[in-house]
Design a protein around this motif. Sequence first.
Motif, PDB file in Angstrom:
ATOM      1  N   UNK A 196     -12.750 -13.246   1.164  1.00 26.24           N
ATOM      2  CA  UNK A 196     -11.391 -12.829   1.489  1.00 26.24           C
ATOM      3  C   UNK A 196     -11.453 -11.859   2.655  1.00 26.24           C
ATOM      4  N   UNK A 197     -10.660 -12.098   3.673  1.00 30.12           N
ATOM      5  CA  UNK A 197     -10.593 -11.226   4.839  1.00 30.12           C
ATOM      6  C   UNK A 197      -9.200 -10.616   4.883  1.00 30.12           C
ATOM      7  N   UNK A 198      -9.132  -9.287   4.896  1.00 30.49           N
ATOM      8  CA  UNK A 198      -7.841  -8.611   4.799  1.00 30.49           C
ATOM      9  C   UNK A 198      -7.516  -7.810   6.054  1.00 30.49           C
ATOM     10  N   UNK A 199      -6.230  -7.763   6.380  1.00 25.93           N
ATOM     11  CA  UNK A 199      -5.733  -6.833   7.389  1.00 25.93           C
ATOM     12  C   UNK A 199      -4.660  -5.980   6.728  1.00 25.93           C
ATOM     13  N   UNK A 200      -4.564  -4.731   7.123  1.00 28.61           N
ATOM     14  CA  UNK A 200      -3.584  -3.815   6.551  1.00 28.61           C
ATOM     15  C   UNK A 200      -2.656  -3.374   7.674  1.00 28.61           C
ATOM     16  N   UNK A 201      -1.368  -3.695   7.531  1.00 31.75           N
ATOM     17  CA  UNK A 201      -0.422  -3.602   8.648  1.00 31.75           C
ATOM     18  C   UNK A 201       0.725  -2.652   8.330  1.00 31.75           C
ATOM     19  N   UNK A 243       0.825  -1.207   0.000  1.00 31.62           N
ATOM     20  CA  UNK A 243       0.000   0.000   0.000  1.00 31.62           C
ATOM     21  C   UNK A 243       0.861   1.259   0.000  1.00 31.62           C
ATOM     22  N   UNK A 244       1.877   1.287   0.854  1.00 34.11           N
ATOM     23  CA  UNK A 244       2.853   2.375   0.893  1.00 34.11           C
ATOM     24  C   UNK A 244       4.213   1.731   1.136  1.00 34.11           C
ATOM     25  N   UNK A 245       5.234   2.561   1.357  1.00 34.75           N
ATOM     26  CA  UNK A 245       6.579   2.028   1.569  1.00 34.75           C
ATOM     27  C   UNK A 245       6.685   1.183   2.822  1.00 34.75           C
ATOM     28  N   UNK A 246       5.780   1.364   3.802  1.00 30.59           N
ATOM     29  CA  UNK A 246       5.868   0.572   5.037  1.00 30.59           C
ATOM     30  C   UNK A 246       4.520  -0.003   5.471  1.00 30.59           C
ATOM     31  N   UNK A 247       3.596  -0.106   4.552  1.00 30.89           N
ATOM     32  CA  UNK A 247       2.271  -0.672   4.846  1.00 30.89           C
ATOM     33  C   UNK A 247       1.920  -1.723   3.808  1.00 30.89           C
ATOM     34  N   UNK A 248       1.502  -2.870   4.270  1.00 28.55           N
ATOM     35  CA  UNK A 248       1.077  -3.962   3.387  1.00 28.55           C
ATOM     36  C   UNK A 248      -0.317  -4.431   3.778  1.00 28.55           C
ATOM     37  N   UNK A 249      -1.076  -4.860   2.788  1.00 35.41           N
ATOM     38  CA  UNK A 249      -2.354  -5.525   3.029  1.00 35.41           C
ATOM     39  C   UNK A 249      -2.172  -7.014   2.781  1.00 35.41           C
ATOM     40  N   UNK A 250      -2.640  -7.829   3.736  1.00 34.38           N
ATOM     41  CA  UNK A 250      -2.586  -9.283   3.627  1.00 34.38           C
ATOM     42  C   UNK A 250      -4.018  -9.803   3.532  1.00 34.38           C
ATOM     43  N   UNK A 251      -4.332 -10.453   2.425  1.00 31.88           N
ATOM     44  CA  UNK A 251      -5.676 -10.996   2.212  1.00 31.88           C
ATOM     45  C   UNK A 251      -5.653 -12.500   2.471  1.00 31.88           C
ATOM     46  N   UNK A 252      -6.651 -12.998   3.217  1.00 34.04           N
ATOM     47  CA  UNK A 252      -6.705 -14.400   3.610  1.00 34.04           C
ATOM     48  C   UNK A 252      -8.030 -15.039   3.216  1.00 34.04           C
ATOM     49  N   UNK A 253      -7.993 -16.340   3.062  1.00 39.32           N
ATOM     50  CA  UNK A 253      -9.221 -17.126   2.954  1.00 39.32           C
ATOM     51  C   UNK A 253      -9.153 -18.223   4.009  1.00 39.32           C
ATOM     52  N   UNK A 254     -10.311 -18.763   4.364  1.00 38.17           N
ATOM     53  CA  UNK A 254     -10.339 -19.846   5.342  1.00 38.17           C
ATOM     54  C   UNK A 254      -9.896 -21.145   4.681  1.00 38.17           C
ATOM     55  N   UNK A 255      -9.535 -22.112   5.484  1.00 44.03           N
ATOM     56  CA  UNK A 255      -9.057 -23.392   4.955  1.00 44.03           C
ATOM     57  C   UNK A 255     -10.116 -24.096   4.116  1.00 44.03           C
ATOM     58  N   UNK A 256     -11.392 -23.943   4.498  1.00 44.68           N
ATOM     59  CA  UNK A 256     -12.464 -24.609   3.755  1.00 44.68           C
ATOM     60  C   UNK A 256     -13.099 -23.692   2.705  1.00 44.68           C
ATOM     61  N   UNK A 257     -12.492 -22.510   2.485  1.00 48.56           N
ATOM     62  CA  UNK A 257     -12.937 -21.552   1.459  1.00 48.56           C
ATOM     63  C   UNK A 257     -14.358 -21.053   1.694  1.00 48.56           C
ATOM     64  N   UNK A 258     -14.818 -21.079   2.954  1.00 47.21           N
ATOM     65  CA  UNK A 258     -16.150 -20.599   3.283  1.00 47.21           C
ATOM     66  C   UNK A 258     -16.099 -19.107   3.614  1.00 47.21           C
ATOM     67  N   UNK A 259     -17.209 -18.396   3.407  1.00 52.71           N
ATOM     68  CA  UNK A 259     -17.236 -16.967   3.733  1.00 52.71           C
ATOM     69  C   UNK A 259     -17.211 -16.740   5.240  1.00 52.71           C
ATOM     70  N   UNK A 260     -16.739 -15.569   5.628  1.00 52.48           N
ATOM     71  CA  UNK A 260     -16.665 -15.184   7.037  1.00 52.48           C
ATOM     72  C   UNK A 260     -17.597 -14.001   7.261  1.00 52.48           C
ATOM     73  N   UNK A 261     -18.370 -14.031   8.317  1.00 56.22           N
ATOM     74  CA  UNK A 261     -19.265 -12.917   8.595  1.00 56.22           C
ATOM     75  C   UNK A 261     -18.687 -12.039   9.703  1.00 56.22           C
ATOM     76  N   UNK A 262     -18.793 -10.759   9.477  1.00 53.90           N
ATOM     77  CA  UNK A 262     -18.337  -9.780  10.460  1.00 53.90           C
ATOM     78  C   UNK A 262     -19.012  -8.452  10.142  1.00 53.90           C
ATOM     79  N   UNK A 263     -18.826  -7.487  10.998  1.00 56.09           N
ATOM     80  CA  UNK A 263     -19.393  -6.163  10.794  1.00 56.09           C
ATOM     81  C   UNK A 263     -18.289  -5.197  10.378  1.00 56.09           C
ATOM     82  N   UNK A 264     -18.594  -4.230   9.516  1.00 55.02           N
ATOM     83  CA  UNK A 264     -17.551  -3.295   9.066  1.00 55.02           C
ATOM     84  C   UNK A 264     -16.984  -2.505  10.230  1.00 55.02           C
ATOM     85  N   UNK A 265     -15.652  -2.570  10.375  1.00 50.13           N
ATOM     86  CA  UNK A 265     -14.978  -1.879  11.470  1.00 50.13           C
ATOM     87  C   UNK A 265     -14.444  -2.820  12.536  1.00 50.13           C
TER      88      UNK A 265
END
Length: 376
Positions: free
Chosen positions: A98-103, A47-69
Amino acid sequence: MSSMQELFDPVSDIADRLTSAVTWESGARLWPSNEQQALTCCRVIDETHDVKTFAFCTQDKMPVRFEPGQFMTVSATVAGQSVERCYTISSPPSRPYLVSITVKRVPGGVMSNWLHDNLRPGSHLLAYGPSGTFTSTASTARQSLYLSAGSGVTPLMSMTRASIDLGLDRDIAFVHSARTPADIIFREELKQLARLSPKLKLFFICEGVREHDDWSGATGRLTLQQLSEWLPDFAEREVFTCGPAGYMSAVKALLRDGGHDPAHYHQESFDITADAGPEATMPSSHATSNTFTVKLSRSSKTFTMSASETVLSAAKKAGVAIASSCSQGVCGTCKTKVLEGTVNMKHNGGIREREVQKGFHLLCCSRPTSDLVLEL
């Protein structure tokens, strides 16, 4: 025709779905915040010189439910030691496969440096289920103000992406502070989202500008005067803010001075830049010599503890392995059901009232007021 519009307003219907937790609790499985599973890294984005986004999927490729934020707690073994950290989910729940974290890479940061240096597509990472109450579902307001600094942009990005994905031209004013223009995370994507949604208004302010930066925008730190010039109606908006602790304190004071109602203010209650050391025991409000017995229902193990200790701290001293992360009553990782007995819990948003009504408590911020039996 007008009578039909009174019965069904598609924009209003979408808005109701966007601000309802039910929207994000359907169509995907529940992943409890105290349940750990392995994720597979599918994509790494600079994303920037010191920020990366890591996108993940679950082992069984099922969707994950969560709330924005919301955020999730990731776990890794670094230099032979188990390390856990909380990271906000930057992807929207409208894209649940795909569930992503930006670090941001933090100098000296144990987890952030390990993620940047070791995580690649195909890598696996352990994580606990989504948690947290800093979410746009906390309000039904039609006008919002998002205030962020640094990597605090991530939960607000999830909220914004969700709004656009649902096709709602929602009135969002997004004000982001960065050190330099090169440090503006999601800069180009936010501009693209603003083109898709005319009511999304973007404002960037950079603390400084380097010699070769092509920047004609605002510089310095956000002030009440600057905010008032950009958004004369800011005091009427529902505010969501996230960033370093100092930034959030300054923003809260700024809004108060500007006449904003604190009842319409929401902030992420942990420092998203923290990537530091071991658990710190929360201070006790009073000293006491009372001791209580704690029994674990599944293992039948027992230990004694002082009333001035948190249950989590005492359990760890007794050699009981309990999943935990923030130790501040925020992440929800140590959520456990109290089968018998009572505790005094002072949390920071990591548990919902309906969960408390069912007997669950956060052990990191709970102190016993009687003998206890825990579902462990």
